[in-house]
Write a protein that holds these residues in place. Structure first.
Motif, PDB file in Angstrom:
ATOM      1  N   VAL A   8      -3.739   8.157   3.959  1.00  0.00           N
ATOM      2  CA  VAL A   8      -4.181   7.303   5.068  1.00  0.00           C
ATOM      3  C   VAL A   8      -5.385   7.887   5.801  1.00  0.00           C
ATOM      4  CG1 VAL A   8      -1.926   6.215   5.412  1.00  0.00           C
ATOM      5  CG2 VAL A   8      -2.492   8.283   6.691  1.00  0.00           C
TER       6      VAL A   8
ATOM      7  N   PRO B  57       0.723   8.435   1.011  1.00  0.00           N
ATOM      8  CA  PRO B  57      -0.577   7.823   0.745  1.00  0.00           C
ATOM      9  C   PRO B  57      -1.669   8.542   1.546  1.00  0.00           C
ATOM     10  CG  PRO B  57       1.051   6.163   1.357  1.00  0.00           C
ATOM     11  CD  PRO B  57       1.662   7.500   1.626  1.00  0.00           C
TER      12      PRO B  57
ATOM     13  N   THR C   4      -3.688   0.504   5.645  1.00  0.00           N
ATOM     14  CA  THR C   4      -3.809   0.336   4.196  1.00  0.00           C
ATOM     15  C   THR C   4      -5.297   0.460   3.877  1.00  0.00           C
ATOM     16  OG1 THR C   4      -4.242  -2.052   4.130  1.00  0.00           O
ATOM     17  CG2 THR C   4      -1.927  -1.364   4.321  1.00  0.00           C
TER      18      THR C   4
ATOM     19  N   THR D 232       5.161   6.131   6.087  1.00  0.00           N
ATOM     20  CA  THR D 232       4.193   6.833   5.238  1.00  0.00           C
ATOM     21  C   THR D 232       2.766   6.330   5.423  1.00  0.00           C
ATOM     22  OG1 THR D 232       4.485   5.389   3.313  1.00  0.00           O
ATOM     23  CG2 THR D 232       5.963   7.297   3.485  1.00  0.00           C
ATOM     24  N   VAL D 233       2.598   5.159   6.015  1.00  0.00           N
ATOM     25  CA  VAL D 233       1.249   4.636   6.256  1.00  0.00           C
ATOM     26  C   VAL D 233       0.944   4.570   7.752  1.00  0.00           C
ATOM     27  CG1 VAL D 233       1.027   3.418   4.062  1.00  0.00           C
ATOM     28  CG2 VAL D 233       2.024   2.228   6.027  1.00  0.00           C
TER      29      VAL D 233
ATOM     30  N   ALA E 107       0.833  -1.209   0.000  1.00  0.00           N
ATOM     31  CA  ALA E 107       0.000   0.000   0.000  1.00  0.00           C
ATOM     32  C   ALA E 107       0.863   1.252   0.000  1.00  0.00           C
ATOM     33  CB  ALA E 107      -0.932   0.002   1.207  1.00  0.00           C
ATOM     34  N   ALA E 108       1.938   1.224   0.771  1.00  0.00           N
ATOM     35  CA  ALA E 108       2.814   2.392   0.829  1.00  0.00           C
ATOM     36  C   ALA E 108       3.474   2.655  -0.514  1.00  0.00           C
ATOM     37  CB  ALA E 108       3.870   2.199   1.909  1.00  0.00           C
ATOM     38  N   LYS E 109       3.790   1.605  -1.247  1.00  0.00           N
ATOM     39  CA  LYS E 109       4.436   1.760  -2.551  1.00  0.00           C
ATOM     40  C   LYS E 109       3.498   2.369  -3.587  1.00  0.00           C
ATOM     41  CE  LYS E 109       7.826  -1.889  -2.033  1.00  0.00           C
ATOM     42  NZ  LYS E 109       8.248  -3.229  -2.434  1.00  0.00           N
ATOM     43  N   GLN E 110       2.204   2.403  -3.314  1.00  0.00           N
ATOM     44  CA  GLN E 110       1.249   2.959  -4.264  1.00  0.00           C
ATOM     45  C   GLN E 110       1.317   4.475  -4.324  1.00  0.00           C
ATOM     46  OE1 GLN E 110      -0.476   0.929  -6.320  1.00  0.00           O
ATOM     47  NE2 GLN E 110       0.698  -0.646  -5.260  1.00  0.00           N
ATOM     48  N   ALA E 111       1.956   5.097  -3.327  1.00  0.00           N
ATOM     49  CA  ALA E 111       2.059   6.562  -3.321  1.00  0.00           C
ATOM     50  C   ALA E 111       2.978   7.000  -4.452  1.00  0.00           C
ATOM     51  CB  ALA E 111       2.608   7.049  -1.983  1.00  0.00           C
TER      52      ALA E 111
ATOM     53  N   TRP F  16      -8.542   6.310   4.480  1.00  0.00           N
ATOM     54  CA  TRP F  16      -8.700   4.867   4.613  1.00  0.00           C
ATOM     55  C   TRP F  16      -9.284   4.525   5.977  1.00  0.00           C
ATOM     56  CZ3 TRP F  16      -3.010   3.748   2.826  1.00  0.00           C
ATOM     57  CH2 TRP F  16      -2.898   4.048   1.456  1.00  0.00           C
TER      58      TRP F  16
END
Length: 189
Positions: free
Chosen positions: A30, A28, A82, A69-70, A18-22, A33
């Protein structure tokens, strides 16, 4: 310390994914979410800023940055979040540490141990409280959401050296805002 249920399966991998999606170095969303709480994960952010997983330090700075980041603080504590999972972690003091300070044109820019740059000002105040155990100043700066960084001792000393005395208090300024470090003669001069 009591034993927590582990939700490692998918937990760390899902958080990292999920963090890599930023995009880029952006964060991200958060705050948008709201998954159900999935349990606890054996991650501790120690008071000295070291991130631990299952009793061992997480040695890869990139992975710590990714997890940071998350990270979100909710009323019931700190969580890695996430879109599909919410995993509670332990934070001994504050999740981040402000480890460098740059003075740029009337602004103070702090950098945290996970790479966030934070400009002190109205949206990112510096707060100095007294540690109830040691009686010493416990300075912090707002980073994002309800997440704060402990200002490390050397950087706090640098702030004290640049402070001015106003009405019996040591004060620093950044981006047009004033921040009191404490009264003169209270261990911060």
């Amino acid at each position: 310390m009591s034993e927590r249920p582990k939700t490692e399966t998918g937990g760390l991998a899902a958080v990292a994914g999920a963090a890599k999606q930023a995009p880029g170095r952006g964060l991200p969303p958060v705050h948008l979410w709201h998954p159900e709480h999935c349990g606890d994960i054996d991650i501790i952010i120690r008071a000295d800023g070291v991130w631990m997983h299952e009793g061992a330090p997480i040695g890869r700075a990139e992975l710590v940055r990714l997890f940071s980041t998350v990270l979100r603080k909710d009323p019931d504590g700190y969580h890695l979040v996430t879109p599909a999972e919410k995993l509670k972690i332990t934070v001994e003091d504050l999740p981040f540490r402000a480890v460098t300070l740059e003075h740029v044109g009337g602004r103070m820019v702090f950098t945290t141990d996970v790479g966030d740059a934070v400009e002190a000002g109205a949206g990112h105040p510096i707060v100095v409280e007294t540690d109830p155990v040691t009686g010493e100043p416990a300075p912090r700066i707002h980073v994002r959401g309800d997440l704060w960084a402990r200002i490390v001792r050397s950087i706090f000393y640098e702030l004290v050296e640049t402070a001015t005395v106003e009405a019996g208090r040591l004060v620093v300024r950044s981006d047009g805002e004033s921040f009191a470090l404490g009264p003169v003669g209270a261990g911060v001069e």
